[in-house]
Design a protein around this motif. Structure first.
Motif, PDB file in Angstrom:
ATOM      1  N   GLY A   1      52.063  32.471  92.648  1.00  0.00           N
ATOM      2  CA  GLY A   1      50.733  32.201  92.113  1.00  0.00           C
ATOM      3  C   GLY A   1      50.749  31.593  90.725  1.00  0.00           C
ATOM      4  N   ASP A   2      51.907  31.090  90.292  1.00  0.00           N
ATOM      5  CA  ASP A   2      51.994  30.576  88.917  1.00  0.00           C
ATOM      6  C   ASP A   2      51.066  29.397  88.665  1.00  0.00           C
ATOM      7  OD1 ASP A   2      53.454  28.726  90.414  1.00  0.00           O
ATOM      8  OD2 ASP A   2      55.148  28.656  89.021  1.00  0.00           O
ATOM      9  N   ASP A   3      50.869  28.527  89.656  1.00  0.00           N
ATOM     10  CA  ASP A   3      49.979  27.381  89.441  1.00  0.00           C
ATOM     11  C   ASP A   3      48.535  27.832  89.230  1.00  0.00           C
ATOM     12  OD1 ASP A   3      49.864  28.195  92.093  1.00  0.00           O
ATOM     13  OD2 ASP A   3      49.546  26.179  92.875  1.00  0.00           O
ATOM     14  N   LEU A   4      48.129  28.908  89.903  1.00  0.00           N
ATOM     15  CA  LEU A   4      46.773  29.430  89.703  1.00  0.00           C
ATOM     16  C   LEU A   4      46.620  30.025  88.308  1.00  0.00           C
ATOM     17  CD1 LEU A   4      46.264  31.132  93.170  1.00  0.00           C
ATOM     18  CD2 LEU A   4      45.307  28.966  92.390  1.00  0.00           C
ATOM     19  N   ALA A   5      47.633  30.749  87.858  1.00  0.00           N
ATOM     20  CA  ALA A   5      47.565  31.372  86.535  1.00  0.00           C
ATOM     21  C   ALA A   5      47.564  30.337  85.421  1.00  0.00           C
ATOM     22  CB  ALA A   5      48.738  32.327  86.344  1.00  0.00           C
ATOM     23  N   LEU A   6      48.220  29.224  85.654  1.00  0.00           N
ATOM     24  CA  LEU A   6      48.298  28.180  84.634  1.00  0.00           C
ATOM     25  C   LEU A   6      47.231  27.109  84.796  1.00  0.00           C
ATOM     26  CD1 LEU A   6      52.176  27.757  84.544  1.00  0.00           C
ATOM     27  CD2 LEU A   6      50.730  28.899  82.855  1.00  0.00           C
ATOM     28  N   CYS A   7      46.325  27.297  85.765  1.00  0.00           N
ATOM     29  CA  CYS A   7      45.245  26.339  86.023  1.00  0.00           C
ATOM     30  C   CYS A   7      45.767  24.960  86.382  1.00  0.00           C
ATOM     31  CB  CYS A   7      44.299  26.210  84.841  1.00  0.00           C
ATOM     32  SG  CYS A   7      43.455  27.720  84.443  1.00  0.00           S
ATOM     33  N   THR A   8      46.922  24.889  87.000  1.00  0.00           N
ATOM     34  CA  THR A   8      47.463  23.607  87.398  1.00  0.00           C
ATOM     35  C   THR A   8      46.683  23.110  88.597  1.00  0.00           C
ATOM     36  OG1 THR A   8      49.623  24.340  86.669  1.00  0.00           O
ATOM     37  CG2 THR A   8      49.560  22.386  88.082  1.00  0.00           C
ATOM     38  N   PRO A   9      46.109  21.912  88.506  1.00  0.00           N
ATOM     39  CA  PRO A   9      45.360  21.399  89.649  1.00  0.00           C
ATOM     40  C   PRO A   9      46.289  21.143  90.825  1.00  0.00           C
ATOM     41  CG  PRO A   9      45.519  19.749  87.908  1.00  0.00           C
ATOM     42  CD  PRO A   9      46.139  21.004  87.385  1.00  0.00           C
ATOM     43  N   PRO A  10      45.796  21.314  92.051  1.00  0.00           N
ATOM     44  CA  PRO A  10      46.640  21.063  93.218  1.00  0.00           C
ATOM     45  C   PRO A  10      47.048  19.597  93.278  1.00  0.00           C
ATOM     46  CG  PRO A  10      44.368  21.413  93.856  1.00  0.00           C
ATOM     47  CD  PRO A  10      44.456  21.686  92.394  1.00  0.00           C
ATOM     48  N   PRO A  11      48.205  19.312  93.908  1.00  0.00           N
ATOM     49  CA  PRO A  11      48.625  17.923  94.016  1.00  0.00           C
ATOM     50  C   PRO A  11      47.554  17.090  94.714  1.00  0.00           C
ATOM     51  CG  PRO A  11      50.291  19.403  94.907  1.00  0.00           C
ATOM     52  CD  PRO A  11      49.093  20.227  94.558  1.00  0.00           C
ATOM     53  N   SER A  12      47.397  15.857  94.278  1.00  0.00           N
ATOM     54  CA  SER A  12      46.382  14.978  94.844  1.00  0.00           C
ATOM     55  C   SER A  12      47.042  13.742  95.409  1.00  0.00           C
ATOM     56  CB  SER A  12      45.381  14.579  93.754  1.00  0.00           C
ATOM     57  OG  SER A  12      44.514  13.592  94.249  1.00  0.00           O
ATOM     58  N   SER A  13      46.512  13.256  96.515  1.00  0.00           N
ATOM     59  CA  SER A  13      47.036  12.023  97.091  1.00  0.00           C
ATOM     60  C   SER A  13      46.313  10.818  96.508  1.00  0.00           C
ATOM     61  CB  SER A  13      46.878  12.051  98.615  1.00  0.00           C
ATOM     62  OG  SER A  13      45.505  12.172  98.937  1.00  0.00           O
ATOM     63  N   ASP A  14      45.350  11.065  95.640  1.00  0.00           N
ATOM     64  CA  ASP A  14      44.599   9.990  95.015  1.00  0.00           C
ATOM     65  C   ASP A  14      45.434   9.383  93.887  1.00  0.00           C
ATOM     66  OD1 ASP A  14      42.836   8.284  93.801  1.00  0.00           O
ATOM     67  OD2 ASP A  14      41.312   9.807  93.340  1.00  0.00           O
ATOM     68  N   SER A  15      46.014   8.200  94.140  1.00  0.00           N
ATOM     69  CA  SER A  15      46.909   7.587  93.164  1.00  0.00           C
ATOM     70  C   SER A  15      46.156   7.021  91.968  1.00  0.00           C
ATOM     71  CB  SER A  15      47.729   6.478  93.831  1.00  0.00           C
ATOM     72  OG  SER A  15      46.858   5.503  94.364  1.00  0.00           O
ATOM     73  N   ASN A  16      44.824   6.864  92.067  1.00  0.00           N
ATOM     74  CA  ASN A  16      44.044   6.355  90.941  1.00  0.00           C
ATOM     75  C   ASN A  16      43.787   7.436  89.894  1.00  0.00           C
ATOM     76  OD1 ASN A  16      43.841   3.815  92.070  1.00  0.00           O
ATOM     77  ND2 ASN A  16      42.000   4.372  93.224  1.00  0.00           N
TER      78      ASN A  16
ATOM     79  N   ALA B   1      44.581   9.971  87.174  1.00  0.00           N
ATOM     80  CA  ALA B   1      45.648  10.131  86.178  1.00  0.00           C
ATOM     81  C   ALA B   1      46.235  11.520  86.284  1.00  0.00           C
ATOM     82  CB  ALA B   1      45.075   9.914  84.783  1.00  0.00           C
ATOM     83  N   SER B   2      47.549  11.616  86.187  1.00  0.00           N
ATOM     84  CA  SER B   2      48.155  12.931  86.241  1.00  0.00           C
ATOM     85  C   SER B   2      48.016  13.560  84.863  1.00  0.00           C
ATOM     86  CB  SER B   2      49.608  12.833  86.690  1.00  0.00           C
ATOM     87  OG  SER B   2      50.470  12.737  85.638  1.00  0.00           O
ATOM     88  N   ALA B   3      47.362  14.683  84.827  1.00  0.00           N
ATOM     89  CA  ALA B   3      47.063  15.351  83.555  1.00  0.00           C
ATOM     90  C   ALA B   3      47.898  16.601  83.428  1.00  0.00           C
ATOM     91  CB  ALA B   3      45.585  15.700  83.494  1.00  0.00           C
ATOM     92  N   SER B   4      48.109  17.025  82.204  1.00  0.00           N
ATOM     93  CA  SER B   4      48.783  18.292  81.973  1.00  0.00           C
ATOM     94  C   SER B   4      47.804  19.405  82.331  1.00  0.00           C
ATOM     95  CB  SER B   4      49.219  18.391  80.516  1.00  0.00           C
ATOM     96  OG  SER B   4      48.106  18.293  79.681  1.00  0.00           O
ATOM     97  N   PRO B   5      48.320  20.635  82.497  1.00  0.00           N
ATOM     98  CA  PRO B   5      47.416  21.736  82.833  1.00  0.00           C
ATOM     99  C   PRO B   5      46.276  21.839  81.829  1.00  0.00           C
ATOM    100  CG  PRO B   5      49.691  22.436  82.983  1.00  0.00           C
ATOM    101  CD  PRO B   5      49.696  21.051  82.396  1.00  0.00           C
ATOM    102  N   PRO B   6      45.072  22.132  82.299  1.00  0.00           N
ATOM    103  CA  PRO B   6      43.931  22.242  81.398  1.00  0.00           C
ATOM    104  C   PRO B   6      44.103  23.390  80.414  1.00  0.00           C
ATOM    105  CG  PRO B   6      43.351  22.915  83.625  1.00  0.00           C
ATOM    106  CD  PRO B   6      44.738  22.382  83.682  1.00  0.00           C
ATOM    107  N   PRO B   7      43.341  23.390  79.322  1.00  0.00           N
ATOM    108  CA  PRO B   7      43.528  24.398  78.285  1.00  0.00           C
ATOM    109  C   PRO B   7      43.040  25.793  78.660  1.00  0.00           C
ATOM    110  CG  PRO B   7      41.670  22.986  77.753  1.00  0.00           C
ATOM    111  CD  PRO B   7      42.322  22.408  78.978  1.00  0.00           C
ATOM    112  N   CYS B   8      42.707  26.032  79.917  1.00  0.00           N
ATOM    113  CA  CYS B   8      42.204  27.349  80.299  1.00  0.00           C
ATOM    114  C   CYS B   8      43.320  28.358  80.492  1.00  0.00           C
ATOM    115  CB  CYS B   8      41.364  27.261  81.565  1.00  0.00           C
ATOM    116  SG  CYS B   8      42.302  26.732  83.001  1.00  0.00           S
ATOM    117  N   ALA B   9      44.581  27.927  80.540  1.00  0.00           N
ATOM    118  CA  ALA B   9      45.676  28.839  80.843  1.00  0.00           C
ATOM    119  C   ALA B   9      45.739  30.050  79.919  1.00  0.00           C
ATOM    120  CB  ALA B   9      47.010  28.092  80.858  1.00  0.00           C
ATOM    121  N   PRO B  10      45.724  29.906  78.590  1.00  0.00           N
ATOM    122  CA  PRO B  10      45.795  31.105  77.759  1.00  0.00           C
ATOM    123  C   PRO B  10      44.626  32.059  77.986  1.00  0.00           C
ATOM    124  CG  PRO B  10      46.282  29.163  76.459  1.00  0.00           C
ATOM    125  CD  PRO B  10      45.788  28.689  77.801  1.00  0.00           C
ATOM    126  N   GLN B  11      43.431  31.537  78.277  1.00  0.00           N
ATOM    127  CA  GLN B  11      42.289  32.420  78.518  1.00  0.00           C
ATOM    128  C   GLN B  11      42.473  33.207  79.807  1.00  0.00           C
ATOM    129  OE1 GLN B  11      40.007  29.066  78.363  1.00  0.00           O
ATOM    130  NE2 GLN B  11      39.956  29.010  76.142  1.00  0.00           N
TER     131      GLN B  11
END
Length: 178
Positions: free
Chosen positions: A132-147, A149-159
């Motif tokens: 469940g680490d991706d959920l805890a770090l708010c990492t968005p699920p992989p997307s097949s939409d190549s348009n 932009a790949s972003a870093s995890p949102p700032p919600c992780a520490p909260q």
């Protein structure tokens, strides 16, 4: 699903985790903790309850000294390797030793221990391990939409990590100067 989260905040290392044991379609809530102290460390594990029990009850944790990064990568890890080997849990694959994944907090710092005994320290001051680490770090699920932009995890992780803690059941590692 297991998730162990760690956060360094104001010179203290906080760890928290779930209490579920799962295998296949079965789920059990367990009394034995996935997050615990083994002074002066706070540890939180995933991978195997056997490994966690050894780290909790059999691991003779060496006292940190000198350069903490060097200490963790050498003396600490060598003691973990010996504990898991003596407990019959360490395994070898193609002559490479392997273990499980866990977080370690000590002296206000957070370390990730990987299954190849690699020691890492997250620059952000927070980490999560387990399925469940991706959920805890708010990492968005992989997307097949190549348009997109790949972003870093949102700032919600520490909260999220802070919100999951519920003292006094959350072990903490305090920097010795505090």
């Amino acid at each position: 699903m297991t998730v162990i989260v760690g956060l360094v905040h104001r010179g203290r290392t906080h760890l928290a985790g779930d209490s579920a044991g799962s295998g296949g379609s079965q789920l059990a809530i367990r009394r034995d903790p996935k997050v615990f102290t083994n002074d002066p460390y706070v540890l939180g594990f995933t991978t195997s309850f056997r490994m966690g029990r050894l780290l909790h009850h059999a691991f003779e944790a060496p006292h940190p000294e000198g350069d903490l990064d060097r200490f963790m990568a050498t003396r600490f890890i060598n003691a973990v390797r010996a504990c898991l080997k003596d407990g019959g849990w360490a395994r070898k694959d193609s002559e490479q030793e392997q273990a499980g994944v866990f977080l370690v907090g000590v002296h206000g710092r957070l370390f990730e221990i990987h299954d190849d005994y690699q020691v890492g320290e997250p620059m952000e001051g927070y980490a999560a391990v387990g399925s469940g680490d991706d959920l805890a770090l708010c990492t968005p699920p992989p997307s097949s939409d190549s348009n997109r932009a790949s972003a870093s995890p949102p700032p919600c992780a520490p909260q999220i990590i802070t919100a999951r803690m519920s003292p006094p059941r959350t072990p903490t590692s305090r920097h010795p100067a505090e």
